[in-house]
Design a protein around this motif. Sequence first.
Motif, mmCIF file in Angstrom:
data_model
loop_
_atom_site.group_PDB
_atom_site.id
_atom_site.type_symbol
_atom_site.label_atom_id
_atom_site.label_comp_id
_atom_site.label_asym_id
_atom_site.label_seq_id
_atom_site.Cartn_x
_atom_site.Cartn_y
_atom_site.Cartn_z
ATOM 1 N N THR A 152 -18.254 -8.954 43.914
ATOM 2 C CA THR A 152 -19.153 -8.782 45.045
ATOM 3 C C THR A 152 -19.004 -7.283 45.573
ATOM 4 O OG1 THR A 152 -19.091 -11.038 45.912
ATOM 5 C CG2 THR A 152 -19.896 -9.354 47.230
ATOM 6 N N GLY B 226 -14.536 -13.482 42.521
ATOM 7 C CA GLY B 226 -15.885 -13.305 43.044
ATOM 8 C C GLY B 226 -15.910 -12.147 44.086
ATOM 9 N N GLU C 58 -13.195 -18.057 42.547
ATOM 10 C CA GLU C 58 -14.209 -17.516 43.562
ATOM 11 C C GLU C 58 -13.627 -16.421 44.578
ATOM 12 O OE1 GLU C 58 -16.619 -19.751 46.958
ATOM 13 O OE2 GLU C 58 -15.612 -20.970 45.769
ATOM 14 N N PRO D 11 -14.144 -14.857 49.578
ATOM 15 C CA PRO D 11 -14.765 -13.591 48.988
ATOM 16 C C PRO D 11 -15.386 -12.796 49.751
ATOM 17 C CG PRO D 11 -15.928 -15.392 48.398
ATOM 18 C CD PRO D 11 -14.863 -16.000 49.016
ATOM 19 N N GLU E 53 -16.574 -20.067 34.801
ATOM 20 C CA GLU E 53 -17.670 -19.617 35.841
ATOM 21 C C GLU E 53 -18.528 -18.642 35.178
ATOM 22 O OE1 GLU E 53 -20.182 -19.027 38.353
ATOM 23 O OE2 GLU E 53 -18.397 -20.244 39.505
ATOM 24 N N SER F 31 -7.687 -17.052 42.025
ATOM 25 C CA SER F 31 -8.792 -17.738 42.440
ATOM 26 C C SER F 31 -9.949 -17.128 41.863
ATOM 27 C CB SER F 31 -8.810 -17.917 43.934
ATOM 28 O OG SER F 31 -10.015 -18.362 44.288
#
Length: 222
Positions: A176, A172, A168, A141, A192, A166
């Motif tokens: 971010t 993710g 993450e 990520p 999560e 995925s």
Amino acid sequence: MPLLLLDLDNTLVDREGAFRMWGTRFLSEISAPPYDIDWLVDADADGLTSRWDLADAIRDRYRLRNSVIDLVEELHEGQIEATRLDPMVGAALRIAAEAGWVPVIVTNGETRQQEAKIRRTGLDRFVADWVVSQEVDCRKPNPRIFEIAAERARMRLRGAWMIGDSPEADIGGATTIGIPSVWIHRGRQWTERRFGPTRVAEGAIQAVAAVLAADPPHRMAR
């Protein structure tokens, strides 16, 4: 024209299915029991296991005389040959492009293998470009890989969406950089708690449809 960022394995193409197809053939060739496909899939860990480590494990389990280098090559080439593109996924990407979206693949993995999958399946006809982590020396990520994707398309990340399987790397990563996302659930539940996808979909076709239908996009309540 917004950017549509797309994962490759188990998003645009069925990596798990391709690995099982190769594995079934390989086990037959070395006269291993067919049920060992479950062991092989577990050892592969959805592609997260190093090809060298997996080759070592295969060689040890079946006491093969093949060199590790030859087994690694078999793993690479076998996966590429078994990978297919669902024509409906190609159609969904074409519809997205006609609606003004610019599809760009962002994938972790080895450049030679990932580019071979993209070209061999014909995905290169449906996307504007692609970024492979090995080539640019950063992995999802990490925000930088998404920035590189935008730079290659000569676009901004603002207004972009991310589609991937995925939690993450894809969701993710999207979180971010502050863009909405669609998670391909593959029969899993979201667990999560730090972040979540904007939408959840069964596959790439439904995910693209969710992006096209999101006007304006809203974060999924968590």
